[in-house]
Design a protein around this motif. Structure first.
Motif, short mmCIF file in Angstrom:
data_model
loop_
_atom_site.label_atom_id
_atom_site.label_comp_id
_atom_site.label_asym_id
_atom_site.label_seq_id
_atom_site.Cartn_x
_atom_site.Cartn_y
_atom_site.Cartn_z
N ILE A 7 -5.22 -17.81 1.89
CA ILE A 7 -4.22 -18.42 2.55
C ILE A 7 -3.99 -18.04 4.19
O ILE A 7 -3.92 -17.20 4.32
N TRP A 8 -4.16 -19.32 4.63
CA TRP A 8 -4.06 -19.20 6.29
C TRP A 8 -2.86 -19.86 6.68
O TRP A 8 -2.38 -20.77 6.22
N ASN A 9 -2.29 -19.01 7.33
CA ASN A 9 -0.91 -19.22 7.90
C ASN A 9 -0.96 -19.26 9.39
O ASN A 9 -1.37 -18.33 9.98
N GLU A 10 -0.51 -20.24 10.50
CA GLU A 10 -0.20 -19.98 11.74
C GLU A 10 0.66 -18.68 12.24
O GLU A 10 0.33 -18.12 13.13
N PHE A 11 1.66 -18.61 11.47
CA PHE A 11 2.55 -17.38 11.42
C PHE A 11 3.45 -17.09 12.72
O PHE A 11 3.01 -16.19 13.18
N ARG A 12 3.71 -18.17 13.36
CA ARG A 12 4.51 -18.24 14.48
C ARG A 12 6.00 -18.59 14.54
O ARG A 12 6.80 -17.72 15.14
N HIS A 13 6.34 -19.43 13.63
CA HIS A 13 7.90 -19.80 13.54
C HIS A 13 8.62 -18.55 13.04
O HIS A 13 9.67 -18.31 13.31
N GLU A 14 7.76 -17.73 11.85
CA GLU A 14 8.47 -16.68 11.45
C GLU A 14 8.73 -15.59 12.30
O GLU A 14 9.76 -14.72 12.28
#
Ligand code: ZN
Length: 242
Positions: A7-14
């Protein structure tokens, strides 16, 4: 057989929006991963990892890759996109989620702008099952209702899907092709629309069911990659015209 899922996520909004941090404290990727059922082995990769977490080794041992991105599509390096693209052609499944419609990898695979209409008004979405015999719709009722979602509206500039599984209706009046199946090379691709970062969509049981079903559908079928190019030796003797 165990399906290897990354599972790839940009993980910036979090990390930048407190409302998203509260909703997805360990990242959208973890919430998605925790909802996957079946015989799967789940790994995570995020944008800020070395090589975005998508090394040759990781991709070569991935059966199905999930992709969530939004604000930083441009930060994904082109040579990594090329690497993912080649793996899809070789048979790796790809599930593109929500705003991943504008990711470099999805646009490259589709060959169109992938543009759409959008509105963030916390409106109701109903995803109607328009292909009830499709394995991705297994166990889902006539529709999935989400109390609050971002609106994506037609026209969605994608190629005609090979199979359409869901069509969304939004409270504000728009409709959208929300579950779209494609093949590219030996790989299967599923685009699944809901999943805006400020709503608890990835905790929804039916959304999780669809993602689990899509992983089963998109897994490689286990064939050898076809050979291409010059074939100097024929299977049968050729008399030809002499
Ligand atoms: Zn969104």
């Amino acid at each position: 057989m165990t399906i290897n899922v990354t599972i790839w996520n940009e993980f910036r909004h979090e990390k930048s929006n407190p409302a998203v941090t509260e909703l997805y404290p360990n990242g959208i990727h973890q919430a998605i991963g925790e909802g996957i059922t079946g015989d799967v082995s789940v790994r995570y990769a995020v944008l800020d990892d070395a090589e975005h977490g998508l090394t040759e080794e990781v991709l070569n041992s991935t059966d199905v890759l999930l992709w969530w991105g939004h604000m930083a599509h441009g930060d994904v390096q082109d040579h990594i996109v090329e690497r993912v693209y080649n793996r899809v052609l070789q048979g790796m499944g790809l599930i593109v989620l929500h705003s991943g419609h504008f990711s470099k990898i999805f646009k490259k695979l589709m060959g169109t702008s992938c543009d759409l209409k959008w509105r963030e008004a916390g409106e109701k979405e109903r995803l109607w099952v328009v292909n009830p015999g499709h394995p991705i719709a297994q166990g889902i009722g006539e529709y999935i209702e989400l109390a609050q979602e971002e609106m994506y509206g037609e026209h969605f500039d994608i190629p005609q899907p090979d199979e359409l599984v869901f069509t969304s209706w939004f409270e504000g009046g728009e409709v959208f092709r929300s579950g779209c199946c494609y093949t590219r090379g030996s790989g299967k691709i599923f685009y699944f629309r809901p999943g805006h970062e400020t709503y608890p969509t990835y905790y929804n049981t039916e959304v999780r069911k669809v993602i689990s079903n899509a992983i089963q559908w998109a897994k490689p079928v286990g064939r050898e990659y076809p050979s291409y190019g010059h074939v100097p030796v024929a299977l049968e003797p050729i008399k030809g015209n002499k």
